[in-house]
Motif scaffolding. Structure first.
Motif, PDB file in Angstrom:
ATOM      1  N   THR A   1     103.250 -71.463  -1.116  1.00  0.00           N
ATOM      2  CA  THR A   1     102.842 -72.810  -0.724  1.00  0.00           C
ATOM      3  C   THR A   1     103.808 -73.353   0.314  1.00  0.00           C
ATOM      4  O   THR A   1     105.021 -73.184   0.193  1.00  0.00           O
ATOM      5  N   THR A   2     103.252 -73.982   1.337  1.00  0.00           N
ATOM      6  CA  THR A   2     104.068 -74.673   2.338  1.00  0.00           C
ATOM      7  C   THR A   2     103.950 -76.179   2.173  1.00  0.00           C
ATOM      8  O   THR A   2     104.469 -76.934   2.991  1.00  0.00           O
ATOM      9  N   ASP A   3     103.246 -76.605   1.114  1.00  0.00           N
ATOM     10  CA  ASP A   3     102.976 -78.035   0.918  1.00  0.00           C
ATOM     11  C   ASP A   3     104.109 -78.687   0.133  1.00  0.00           C
ATOM     12  O   ASP A   3     103.941 -79.091  -1.016  1.00  0.00           O
ATOM     13  N   SER A   4     105.268 -78.792   0.762  1.00  0.00           N
ATOM     14  CA  SER A   4     106.405 -79.444   0.110  1.00  0.00           C
ATOM     15  C   SER A   4     106.373 -80.955   0.297  1.00  0.00           C
ATOM     16  O   SER A   4     107.213 -81.672  -0.242  1.00  0.00           O
ATOM     17  N   PHE A   5     105.393 -81.457   1.067  1.00  0.00           N
ATOM     18  CA  PHE A   5     105.284 -82.894   1.298  1.00  0.00           C
ATOM     19  C   PHE A   5     104.739 -83.603   0.060  1.00  0.00           C
ATOM     20  O   PHE A   5     105.021 -84.769  -0.162  1.00  0.00           O
ATOM     21  N   ARG A   6     103.942 -82.900  -0.721  1.00  0.00           N
ATOM     22  CA  ARG A   6     103.413 -83.471  -1.958  1.00  0.00           C
ATOM     23  C   ARG A   6     103.944 -82.643  -3.125  1.00  0.00           C
ATOM     24  O   ARG A   6     103.506 -81.520  -3.335  1.00  0.00           O
ATOM     25  N   MET A   7     104.884 -83.191  -3.868  1.00  0.00           N
ATOM     26  CA  MET A   7     105.439 -82.445  -4.988  1.00  0.00           C
ATOM     27  C   MET A   7     104.361 -82.102  -6.009  1.00  0.00           C
ATOM     28  O   MET A   7     104.430 -81.075  -6.685  1.00  0.00           O
ATOM     29  N   ALA A   8     103.353 -82.962  -6.105  1.00  0.00           N
ATOM     30  CA  ALA A   8     102.265 -82.676  -7.038  1.00  0.00           C
ATOM     31  C   ALA A   8     101.556 -81.381  -6.663  1.00  0.00           C
ATOM     32  O   ALA A   8     101.074 -80.654  -7.540  1.00  0.00           O
ATOM     33  N   ALA A   9     101.494 -81.081  -5.359  1.00  0.00           N
ATOM     34  CA  ALA A   9     100.832 -79.858  -4.920  1.00  0.00           C
ATOM     35  C   ALA A   9     101.617 -78.633  -5.367  1.00  0.00           C
ATOM     36  O   ALA A   9     101.042 -77.637  -5.824  1.00  0.00           O
ATOM     37  N   VAL A  10     102.948 -78.690  -5.244  1.00  0.00           N
ATOM     38  CA  VAL A  10     103.789 -77.583  -5.701  1.00  0.00           C
ATOM     39  C   VAL A  10     103.650 -77.413  -7.208  1.00  0.00           C
ATOM     40  O   VAL A  10     103.513 -76.295  -7.717  1.00  0.00           O
TER      41      VAL A  10
ATOM     42  N   ILE B   1     109.559 -74.153   2.715  1.00  0.00           N
ATOM     43  CA  ILE B   1     109.662 -75.513   3.245  1.00  0.00           C
ATOM     44  C   ILE B   1     109.867 -75.539   4.752  1.00  0.00           C
ATOM     45  O   ILE B   1     109.712 -76.587   5.378  1.00  0.00           O
ATOM     46  N   GLU B   2     110.203 -74.397   5.338  1.00  0.00           N
ATOM     47  CA  GLU B   2     110.383 -74.304   6.784  1.00  0.00           C
ATOM     48  C   GLU B   2     109.795 -72.993   7.278  1.00  0.00           C
ATOM     49  O   GLU B   2     109.846 -71.980   6.564  1.00  0.00           O
ATOM     50  N   PRO B   3     109.250 -72.980   8.489  1.00  0.00           N
ATOM     51  CA  PRO B   3     108.671 -71.733   9.005  1.00  0.00           C
ATOM     52  C   PRO B   3     109.652 -70.566   9.008  1.00  0.00           C
ATOM     53  O   PRO B   3     109.256 -69.415   8.783  1.00  0.00           O
TER      54      PRO B   3
ATOM     55  N   ILE C   1      98.367 -61.520  -0.873  1.00  0.00           N
ATOM     56  CA  ILE C   1      99.212 -62.712  -0.797  1.00  0.00           C
ATOM     57  C   ILE C   1      98.360 -63.848  -0.246  1.00  0.00           C
ATOM     58  O   ILE C   1      97.750 -63.725   0.820  1.00  0.00           O
ATOM     59  N   LEU C   2      98.315 -64.954  -0.976  1.00  0.00           N
ATOM     60  CA  LEU C   2      97.533 -66.125  -0.579  1.00  0.00           C
ATOM     61  C   LEU C   2      98.486 -67.267  -0.248  1.00  0.00           C
ATOM     62  O   LEU C   2      99.368 -67.594  -1.045  1.00  0.00           O
ATOM     63  N   VAL C   3      98.295 -67.865   0.922  1.00  0.00           N
ATOM     64  CA  VAL C   3      99.187 -68.923   1.395  1.00  0.00           C
ATOM     65  C   VAL C   3      98.437 -70.247   1.398  1.00  0.00           C
ATOM     66  O   VAL C   3      97.405 -70.391   2.064  1.00  0.00           O
ATOM     67  N   ASP C   4      98.967 -71.213   0.652  1.00  0.00           N
ATOM     68  CA  ASP C   4      98.400 -72.561   0.591  1.00  0.00           C
ATOM     69  C   ASP C   4      99.181 -73.459   1.540  1.00  0.00           C
ATOM     70  O   ASP C   4     100.411 -73.525   1.464  1.00  0.00           O
ATOM     71  N   THR C   5      98.485 -74.141   2.434  1.00  0.00           N
ATOM     72  CA  THR C   5      99.161 -74.991   3.414  1.00  0.00           C
ATOM     73  C   THR C   5      98.939 -76.465   3.105  1.00  0.00           C
ATOM     74  O   THR C   5      98.000 -76.834   2.401  1.00  0.00           O
ATOM     75  N   ALA C   6      99.798 -77.289   3.656  1.00  0.00           N
ATOM     76  CA  ALA C   6      99.672 -78.734   3.479  1.00  0.00           C
ATOM     77  C   ALA C   6      98.473 -79.256   4.258  1.00  0.00           C
ATOM     78  O   ALA C   6      98.166 -78.772   5.348  1.00  0.00           O
ATOM     79  N   GLY C   7      97.795 -80.245   3.692  1.00  0.00           N
ATOM     80  CA  GLY C   7      96.695 -80.881   4.404  1.00  0.00           C
ATOM     81  C   GLY C   7      97.208 -81.662   5.599  1.00  0.00           C
ATOM     82  O   GLY C   7      98.273 -82.279   5.547  1.00  0.00           O
ATOM     83  N   ARG C   8      96.442 -81.629   6.662  1.00  0.00           N
ATOM     84  CA  ARG C   8      96.843 -82.309   7.891  1.00  0.00           C
ATOM     85  C   ARG C   8      95.664 -83.079   8.479  1.00  0.00           C
ATOM     86  O   ARG C   8      94.522 -82.611   8.443  1.00  0.00           O
ATOM     87  N   SER C   9      95.957 -84.242   9.036  1.00  0.00           N
ATOM     88  CA  SER C   9      94.941 -84.999   9.752  1.00  0.00           C
ATOM     89  C   SER C   9      94.727 -84.382  11.126  1.00  0.00           C
ATOM     90  O   SER C   9      95.689 -83.974  11.789  1.00  0.00           O
TER      91      SER C   9
END
Length: 211
Positions: free
Chosen positions: A30-39, A57-59, A75-83
């Motif tokens: 997961t790269t979605d460290s912006f929402r702790m709930a997502a982690v 948390i960083e590329p 390997i499955l990668v979950d990314t943060a949602g973006r506008s």
């Protein structure tokens, strides 16, 4: 994809399907460290599925994380949602994807978003190299005619569709026959009809009168 379209739940469904139905070893990132709930959410799924999870948390730390999961079949990668309007965050997402160098990149769109929003999101995220589209929440869509219009206008393969919250049950591969069946509640009468539907472009499927 955008925020709130069901990316993390979709990742969990795919992970569970690979793990229990296909017998594959699975690693999650997961790269979605912006929402702790997502982690936390993906962490709970990883614990239930008994699969490894890496939080990136960083590329720059993507490559070491993938190396630690190199023994996994998938390997499955979950990314943060973006506008789509946040160009800076989209560039940041692109940096994560470049470091991951995935075999497949799936754009996730919610069918509850409306035709215009879905098409604008698809256009904005196309710059990130998405080569497949996942359509979520078909069970919540207001009008299937809108869904069909979007599918016809997307010049991208529909890889999966989701039809509910159950993990891993409420997900289907995105073949033309399956999508037509899901939208119309129509089961092909026999194998020949199923093959006919699968071979036809989705735009030509028997979808007249759907709204």
């Amino acid at each position: 994809g955008p925020t709130g379209v069901g990316k993390t739940t979709t990742i969990a469904k795919l992970a569970a399907s690979c793990r229990f139905r296909e017998g594959l070893s699975v690693g999650l990132v997961t790269t979605d460290s912006f929402r702790m709930a997502a982690v936390d959410q993906l962490g709970r799924y990883a614990e239930i599925l008994q699969v490894a999870l890496e939080v990136v948390i960083e590329p720059e730390v993507m490559a070491p994380a993938l190396e630690r999961l190199s023994g996994c079949d998938v390997i499955l990668v979950d990314t943060a949602g973006r506008s789509r309007r946040d160009s800076e965050r989209l560039r940041e997402l692109g940096a994560f994807l470049r470091e991951a160098n995935p075999d497949e990149t799936h754009l996730v769109l919610s069918t509850t978003s409306g035709e215009r929003t879905m098409l604008r999101d698809a256009d904005a995220f196309s710059q990130l190299g998405a080569d497949r589209v996942v359509l979520t929440k078909l069970d919540e869509a207001d009008g299937f005619g809108i869904v069909l219009n979007v599918i016809k206008r997307l010049d991208t393969r529909i890889s999966f569709v989701t039809t509910g919250q159950e993990v891993p049950d409420d997900i289907e591969q995105g073949g033309a026959d399956r999508i037509a069946r899901l939208l119309l509640g129509h089961e092909p009468a026999d194998e020949a009809e199923a093959d006919r539907l699968a071979e036809r472009p989705l735009a030509d499927a028997d979808c007249e009168g759907v709204a």
